[in-house]
Design a protein around this motif. Structure first.
Motif, PDB file in Angstrom:
ATOM      1  N   ALA A   8     -35.041   9.470-107.799  1.00  0.00           N
ATOM      2  CA  ALA A   8     -33.875   9.360-106.924  1.00  0.00           C
ATOM      3  C   ALA A   8     -32.636   9.599-107.776  1.00  0.00           C
ATOM      4  CB  ALA A   8     -33.813   7.983-106.270  1.00  0.00           C
ATOM      5  N   VAL A   9     -31.813  10.545-107.359  1.00  0.00           N
ATOM      6  CA  VAL A   9     -30.555  10.848-108.052  1.00  0.00           C
ATOM      7  C   VAL A   9     -29.423  10.265-107.215  1.00  0.00           C
ATOM      8  CG1 VAL A   9     -29.021  12.644-108.909  1.00  0.00           C
ATOM      9  CG2 VAL A   9     -31.505  12.949-109.052  1.00  0.00           C
ATOM     10  N   VAL A  10     -28.637   9.399-107.807  1.00  0.00           N
ATOM     11  CA  VAL A  10     -27.501   8.793-107.106  1.00  0.00           C
ATOM     12  C   VAL A  10     -26.231   9.506-107.571  1.00  0.00           C
ATOM     13  CG1 VAL A  10     -26.209   6.672-106.659  1.00  0.00           C
ATOM     14  CG2 VAL A  10     -28.702   6.589-106.977  1.00  0.00           C
ATOM     15  N   GLY A  11     -25.607  10.230-106.651  1.00  0.00           N
ATOM     16  CA  GLY A  11     -24.390  10.979-106.974  1.00  0.00           C
ATOM     17  C   GLY A  11     -24.600  12.464-106.749  1.00  0.00           C
ATOM     18  N   GLY A  12     -23.782  13.046-105.884  1.00  0.00           N
ATOM     19  CA  GLY A  12     -23.939  14.461-105.525  1.00  0.00           C
ATOM     20  C   GLY A  12     -22.796  15.325-106.004  1.00  0.00           C
ATOM     21  N   GLY A  13     -22.242  15.004-107.175  1.00  0.00           N
ATOM     22  CA  GLY A  13     -21.262  15.882-107.804  1.00  0.00           C
ATOM     23  C   GLY A  13     -21.969  16.930-108.639  1.00  0.00           C
ATOM     24  N   ARG A 173     -36.157  -3.240-109.067  1.00  0.00           N
ATOM     25  CA  ARG A 173     -37.332  -2.770-109.800  1.00  0.00           C
ATOM     26  C   ARG A 173     -38.584  -3.224-109.076  1.00  0.00           C
ATOM     27  NH1 ARG A 173     -37.122  -1.398-115.117  1.00  0.00           N
ATOM     28  NH2 ARG A 173     -39.218  -0.686-114.614  1.00  0.00           N
ATOM     29  N   ASP A 174     -39.522  -2.355-108.887  1.00  0.00           N
ATOM     30  CA  ASP A 174     -40.803  -2.725-108.307  1.00  0.00           C
ATOM     31  C   ASP A 174     -41.823  -1.670-108.691  1.00  0.00           C
ATOM     32  OD1 ASP A 174     -40.183  -0.550-106.720  1.00  0.00           O
ATOM     33  OD2 ASP A 174     -39.580  -1.747-105.001  1.00  0.00           O
ATOM     34  N   GLU A 175     -42.987  -1.746-108.154  1.00  0.00           N
ATOM     35  CA  GLU A 175     -44.005  -0.715-108.373  1.00  0.00           C
ATOM     36  C   GLU A 175     -43.911   0.331-107.280  1.00  0.00           C
ATOM     37  OE1 GLU A 175     -45.939  -0.209-110.882  1.00  0.00           O
ATOM     38  OE2 GLU A 175     -45.238  -1.982-111.942  1.00  0.00           O
ATOM     39  N   PRO A 176     -43.880   1.591-107.634  1.00  0.00           N
ATOM     40  CA  PRO A 176     -44.107   2.160-108.968  1.00  0.00           C
ATOM     41  C   PRO A 176     -42.835   2.427-109.746  1.00  0.00           C
ATOM     42  CG  PRO A 176     -44.144   3.922-107.369  1.00  0.00           C
ATOM     43  CD  PRO A 176     -43.849   2.656-106.607  1.00  0.00           C
ATOM     44  N   GLY A 177     -41.678   1.956-109.301  1.00  0.00           N
ATOM     45  CA  GLY A 177     -40.452   2.240-110.042  1.00  0.00           C
ATOM     46  C   GLY A 177     -39.250   1.493-109.503  1.00  0.00           C
ATOM     47  N   PHE A 178     -38.617   2.061-108.467  1.00  0.00           N
ATOM     48  CA  PHE A 178     -37.380   1.502-107.942  1.00  0.00           C
ATOM     49  C   PHE A 178     -37.358   1.612-106.416  1.00  0.00           C
ATOM     50  CE2 PHE A 178     -36.647   3.228-112.124  1.00  0.00           C
ATOM     51  CZ  PHE A 178     -35.955   2.226-112.775  1.00  0.00           C
ATOM     52  N   THR A 179     -36.744   0.620-105.799  1.00  0.00           N
ATOM     53  CA  THR A 179     -36.416   0.698-104.383  1.00  0.00           C
ATOM     54  C   THR A 179     -34.904   0.593-104.243  1.00  0.00           C
ATOM     55  OG1 THR A 179     -38.509  -0.233-103.601  1.00  0.00           O
ATOM     56  CG2 THR A 179     -36.616  -0.420-102.132  1.00  0.00           C
ATOM     57  N   HIS A 188     -37.726   4.869-102.007  1.00  0.00           N
ATOM     58  CA  HIS A 188     -38.612   4.489-103.104  1.00  0.00           C
ATOM     59  C   HIS A 188     -38.776   5.662-104.068  1.00  0.00           C
ATOM     60  CE1 HIS A 188     -39.566   1.062-100.571  1.00  0.00           C
ATOM     61  NE2 HIS A 188     -39.863   1.911 -99.588  1.00  0.00           N
ATOM     62  N   ALA A 189     -38.653   5.385-105.349  1.00  0.00           N
ATOM     63  CA  ALA A 189     -38.785   6.458-106.345  1.00  0.00           C
ATOM     64  C   ALA A 189     -39.365   5.899-107.641  1.00  0.00           C
ATOM     65  CB  ALA A 189     -37.431   7.098-106.615  1.00  0.00           C
ATOM     66  N   ARG A 190     -40.082   6.766-108.355  1.00  0.00           N
ATOM     67  CA  ARG A 190     -40.672   6.346-109.634  1.00  0.00           C
ATOM     68  C   ARG A 190     -39.617   6.289-110.742  1.00  0.00           C
ATOM     69  NH1 ARG A 190     -44.422   9.656-107.122  1.00  0.00           N
ATOM     70  NH2 ARG A 190     -46.445   8.646-106.753  1.00  0.00           N
ATOM     71  N   ARG A 191     -38.626   7.141-110.626  1.00  0.00           N
ATOM     72  CA  ARG A 191     -37.560   7.186-111.641  1.00  0.00           C
ATOM     73  C   ARG A 191     -36.214   7.145-110.937  1.00  0.00           C
ATOM     74  NH1 ARG A 191     -41.251  10.993-112.291  1.00  0.00           N
ATOM     75  NH2 ARG A 191     -42.619  11.016-114.121  1.00  0.00           N
ATOM     76  N   LEU A 192     -35.168   6.944-111.752  1.00  0.00           N
ATOM     77  CA  LEU A 192     -33.824   6.799-111.202  1.00  0.00           C
ATOM     78  C   LEU A 192     -32.825   7.476-112.138  1.00  0.00           C
ATOM     79  CD1 LEU A 192     -31.827   5.305-109.186  1.00  0.00           C
ATOM     80  CD2 LEU A 192     -31.835   3.431-110.853  1.00  0.00           C
ATOM     81  N   LEU A 193     -31.947   8.293-111.592  1.00  0.00           N
ATOM     82  CA  LEU A 193     -30.835   8.861-112.364  1.00  0.00           C
ATOM     83  C   LEU A 193     -29.532   8.469-111.686  1.00  0.00           C
ATOM     84  CD1 LEU A 193     -29.474  10.658-114.489  1.00  0.00           C
ATOM     85  CD2 LEU A 193     -29.882  12.625-112.960  1.00  0.00           C
ATOM     86  N   LEU A 194     -28.686   7.767-112.404  1.00  0.00           N
ATOM     87  CA  LEU A 194     -27.363   7.409-111.900  1.00  0.00           C
ATOM     88  C   LEU A 194     -26.362   8.421-112.442  1.00  0.00           C
ATOM     89  CD1 LEU A 194     -27.459   3.526-112.400  1.00  0.00           C
ATOM     90  CD2 LEU A 194     -28.080   4.861-110.365  1.00  0.00           C
ATOM     91  N   ALA A 195     -25.750   9.174-111.540  1.00  0.00           N
ATOM     92  CA  ALA A 195     -24.786  10.216-111.928  1.00  0.00           C
ATOM     93  C   ALA A 195     -23.634  10.200-110.917  1.00  0.00           C
ATOM     94  CB  ALA A 195     -25.466  11.578-111.964  1.00  0.00           C
ATOM     95  N   CYS A 196     -23.055   9.032-110.759  1.00  0.00           N
ATOM     96  CA  CYS A 196     -22.113   8.836-109.654  1.00  0.00           C
ATOM     97  C   CYS A 196     -20.669   8.663-110.127  1.00  0.00           C
ATOM     98  CB  CYS A 196     -22.555   7.673-108.783  1.00  0.00           C
ATOM     99  SG  CYS A 196     -23.152   6.227-109.660  1.00  0.00           S
ATOM    100  N   GLY A 197     -20.303   9.334-111.208  1.00  0.00           N
ATOM    101  CA  GLY A 197     -18.913   9.443-111.617  1.00  0.00           C
ATOM    102  C   GLY A 197     -18.201   8.115-111.773  1.00  0.00           C
ATOM    103  N   GLY A 198     -17.088   7.968-111.086  1.00  0.00           N
ATOM    104  CA  GLY A 198     -16.272   6.770-111.192  1.00  0.00           C
ATOM    105  C   GLY A 198     -16.971   5.500-110.749  1.00  0.00           C
ATOM    106  N   TRP A 199     -18.072   5.654-110.037  1.00  0.00           N
ATOM    107  CA  TRP A 199     -18.817   4.487-109.540  1.00  0.00           C
ATOM    108  C   TRP A 199     -20.008   4.162-110.444  1.00  0.00           C
ATOM    109  CZ3 TRP A 199     -15.841   7.541-106.735  1.00  0.00           C
ATOM    110  CH2 TRP A 199     -15.008   6.962-105.774  1.00  0.00           C
ATOM    111  N   LEU A 200     -20.069   4.769-111.611  1.00  0.00           N
ATOM    112  CA  LEU A 200     -21.221   4.557-112.489  1.00  0.00           C
ATOM    113  C   LEU A 200     -21.332   3.107-112.944  1.00  0.00           C
ATOM    114  CD1 LEU A 200     -23.612   5.813-113.935  1.00  0.00           C
ATOM    115  CD2 LEU A 200     -22.098   6.458-115.808  1.00  0.00           C
ATOM    116  N   LYS A 201     -20.212   2.467-113.221  1.00  0.00           N
ATOM    117  CA  LYS A 201     -20.257   1.063-113.675  1.00  0.00           C
ATOM    118  C   LYS A 201     -20.878   0.168-112.595  1.00  0.00           C
ATOM    119  CE  LYS A 201     -17.418  -2.723-115.433  1.00  0.00           C
ATOM    120  NZ  LYS A 201     -18.183  -2.854-116.687  1.00  0.00           N
ATOM    121  N   GLN A 202     -20.437   0.357-111.343  1.00  0.00           N
ATOM    122  CA  GLN A 202     -20.976  -0.468-110.257  1.00  0.00           C
ATOM    123  C   GLN A 202     -22.463  -0.197-110.046  1.00  0.00           C
ATOM    124  OE1 GLN A 202     -18.136   1.150-110.320  1.00  0.00           O
ATOM    125  NE2 GLN A 202     -16.512   0.116-109.157  1.00  0.00           N
TER     126      GLN A 202
END
Length: 369
Positions: A8-13, A173-179, A188-202
């Motif tokens: 799951a990729v969070v952030g569509g920039g 965090r859960d099996e098999p990764g993240f909800t 639900h995703a096995r991996r997670l990428l946070l790429a949400c710019g100014g909202w990365l800290k949150q």
């Protein structure tokens, strides 16, 4: 749990979209979650400047490759390689210009120094008080408002599940990764990428990370249409001015002058501060006297995230297996299309063309590349 994505990729920039494309090309099943419209955060509201003269020296290899990515996008993003000039109006500014541009030359940027007389011949619309100048023929710009359309088309062509206007409220965090608990239901995703710019800290806070991410609130202004004043990207030795005239005659003016607000305080882009805009416009009018005949039509702001050492966060999230961070790229509009590919390669387990930037580093120390 019927539908599990590889990531799951969070952030569509630019960062999130570019990484999602690389991951899909590598065979992953990707879902991309964007709280607004694709490419309409910082990626869509910046001035579109693609200038190597304003990039940090150690990021120059990334900027050079990012520049080539924009060149390949071409007419789809209204890419223009106009060349650019950086100007100094005092002896102190001339010393600063020479010091900075010499380092960028040595880092590989095709920058040269030219005389004030030559600048006057090539750009007669500039003021006659230039005491020193540099030129980079590779500088130019693209139309940032086309960023979203470009990436949305590519994401759909790659069969990536794109969910716009989908905000993330919680990550577990859960099996098999993240909800991810989102405004349109759980993901639900096995991996997670946070790429949400100014909202990365949150967003990082949702997986237990307290990152020293701050947000700048950069301001851009645009004039009404007017006669041709300049044909190149114009900058100032201090870095407090970028200026270019579009094909329709409007002039875009930026330079990192700060607006008001922070992510999460209401509104997605911050607010304009007139006290900050006015000196930006005065400097622009000093550099290009003909601007005094044009009215400012609109000024706006957008968030640009950074960490204390002003280098990117790009790598594995410290202590959270299967999670990754991408953001805080100073000059992210230029560098984003390239570093997002590196990020995708890293997650796919491939060797990256250039090093990434470990989010677990000591931010008080000079970074080693």
């Amino acid at each position: 749990m019927s539908d599990i994505y590889d990531i799951a990729v969070v952030g569509g920039g630019i960062m999130g979209s570019g990484a999602a494309l690389r991951l899909a090309e590598g065979g992953m099943r990707v879902v991309l979650l964007e709280q607004g419209d694709i490419g309409q955060g910082a990626s869509g509201v910046n001035a579109g400047t693609l200038s190597l003269q304003i990039k940090r020296v150690k990021l120059m290899p990334y900027a050079l490759r990012g520049h080539q990515e924009w060149k390949r996008m071409g007419a789809e993003v209204d890419y223009r390689e106009t060349g650019g000039y950086t100007l100094a109006f005092t002896d102190r500014e001339a010393d600063l210009l020479h010091e900075r541009m010499t380092m960028k030359q040595e880092a590989g940027a095709p920058i040269s120094f030219i005389s004030p007389n030559e600048v006057a011949v090539r750009e007669p619309g500039l003021c006659r008080k230039v005491v020193a100048a540099s030129r980079c023929p590779s500088d130019g710009f693209a139309n940032s408002s086309l960023t979203g359309r470009y990436y949305r088309h590519r994401l759909k062509a790659a069969n990536i599940d794109v969910r716009e206007h989908c905000s993330v409220a919680e990550i577990h965090r859960d099996e098999p990764g993240f909800t991810l608990q989102t405004s349109t239901g759980p993901v639900h995703a096995r991996r997670l990428l946070l790429a949400c710019g100014g909202w990365l800290k949150q967003a990082a806070g949702m997986i237990g990370l307290d990152l020293p991410v701050r947000a700048r609130v950069n301001t851009v202004s645009v004039t009404e249409r007017g006669p041709r004043l300049v044909s190149s990207v114009i900058g100032h030795a201090t870095g407090l001015l970028t200026l270019k005239q579009k094909g329709n005659g409007t002039v875009l003016i930026g330079g990192g002058w700060q607006g008001l607000g922070q992510p999460g305080e209401g509104g997605n882009r911050g607010r304009v501060d007139a006290e900050s805009v006015l000196p930006n416009l005065r400097l622009a009018r000093y550099a290009v006297p003909g601007l005094k005949e044009l009215r400012i039509v609109r000024s706006w702001t957008g968030f640009e995230a950074n960490v204390p050492d002003f280098y990117p966060l790009a790598g594995a999230a410290p202590g959270v297996e299967g999670a990754f961070l991408l953001g805080c790229v100073r000059g992210g509009y230029t560098i984003g299309p390239f570093i997002s590919k590196l990020m995708g390669d890293f997650i796919l387990g491939r060797e990256t063309e250039l090093p990434l930037f470990d989010p677990a580093r000591d931010f008080t120390k000079e970074i080693q590349l």
